[in-house]
Design an enzyme around this catalytic site. Sequence first.
Site, PDB file in Angstrom:
ATOM      1  N   GLU A 189      -0.157  18.398 -34.539  1.00 18.62           N
ATOM      2  CA  GLU A 189      -0.309  18.603 -33.101  1.00 18.62           C
ATOM      3  C   GLU A 189      -0.882  19.979 -32.783  1.00 18.62           C
ATOM      4  OE1 GLU A 189       0.046  16.786 -30.358  1.00 18.62           O
ATOM      5  OE2 GLU A 189       0.875  14.935 -31.188  1.00 18.62           O
ATOM      6  N   GLU A 194      -6.006  26.665 -22.104  1.00 20.94           N
ATOM      7  CA  GLU A 194      -5.978  28.065 -22.524  1.00 20.94           C
ATOM      8  C   GLU A 194      -4.935  28.241 -23.613  1.00 20.94           C
ATOM      9  OE1 GLU A 194      -5.123  32.472 -20.506  1.00 20.94           O
ATOM     10  OE2 GLU A 194      -5.321  30.721 -19.215  1.00 20.94           O
ATOM     11  N   PRO A 223      19.597  16.587 -21.229  1.00 20.47           N
ATOM     12  CA  PRO A 223      19.808  15.324 -20.537  1.00 20.47           C
ATOM     13  C   PRO A 223      19.610  15.423 -19.025  1.00 20.47           C
ATOM     14  CG  PRO A 223      21.910  16.276 -21.147  1.00 20.47           C
ATOM     15  CD  PRO A 223      20.843  17.135 -21.766  1.00 20.47           C
ATOM     16  N   ASP A 224      19.408  16.634 -18.528  1.00 21.67           N
ATOM     17  CA  ASP A 224      19.185  16.833 -17.094  1.00 21.67           C
ATOM     18  C   ASP A 224      17.697  16.936 -16.747  1.00 21.67           C
ATOM     19  OD1 ASP A 224      21.942  16.854 -16.815  1.00 21.67           O
ATOM     20  OD2 ASP A 224      22.075  19.029 -16.931  1.00 21.67           O
ATOM     21  N   GLU A 247      -4.383  20.300 -30.792  1.00 20.46           N
ATOM     22  CA  GLU A 247      -4.390  20.944 -29.479  1.00 20.46           C
ATOM     23  C   GLU A 247      -5.154  22.262 -29.464  1.00 20.46           C
ATOM     24  OE1 GLU A 247      -0.347  21.234 -28.117  1.00 20.46           O
ATOM     25  OE2 GLU A 247      -0.146  19.046 -27.974  1.00 20.46           O
ATOM     26  N   GLY A 255       2.575  21.141 -29.668  1.00 20.18           N
ATOM     27  CA  GLY A 255       3.368  20.093 -30.298  1.00 20.18           C
ATOM     28  C   GLY A 255       3.222  18.780 -29.570  1.00 20.18           C
TER      29      GLY A 255
END
Length: 162
Positions: free
Chosen positions: A64, A121, A85-86, A68, A48
């Site tokens: 994506e 991979e 948020p951390d 990828e 993604g």
Amino acid sequence: MPGYTRHEYGERVGATGQLRLGAVAAVLAGNRLLLTKRTDNGEWCLPGGAIEPGERPAEAAERETYEETGLSVRVTGLIGVYSDPDVVVVYPDGRRVQIVGVVFRAEVVAGEAGCSAEVSESRWVTMEEAAGLTVVANHRLVLPAVFTGQPYFDPPAAPPAS
């Protein structure tokens, strides 16, 4: 968008960055989930990336995944929306970003999962195998919902003690 080199963790460290919208595809084949190993930091993740202007989130997840891995997928449902948020992602140019990610369930349409400039991979893993891998922080949060089929709910933090 260039790959990131690291995460930073801390209470509400997301306030030091900007919000960035992303979309990922949880591609399942039976009880196995497609994970990709990033070339920039060696961690595993769902395929993604960023949602581009003028693009639906589901289109971003499909695009994506193809960029990828070379695997064509079709989104079949929404698992949930996550953000921590951390945690901030720190890009090589110094930008700090708190990701708001939309996680979609997807099925294979055509092709086989391979590698790209961003992916060293591709691997189909069970829930137990995924638990033994170093998975990027933001995706580690949603793996239980991906494997169980239960919607992901990002509960709010407990209110501060008064």
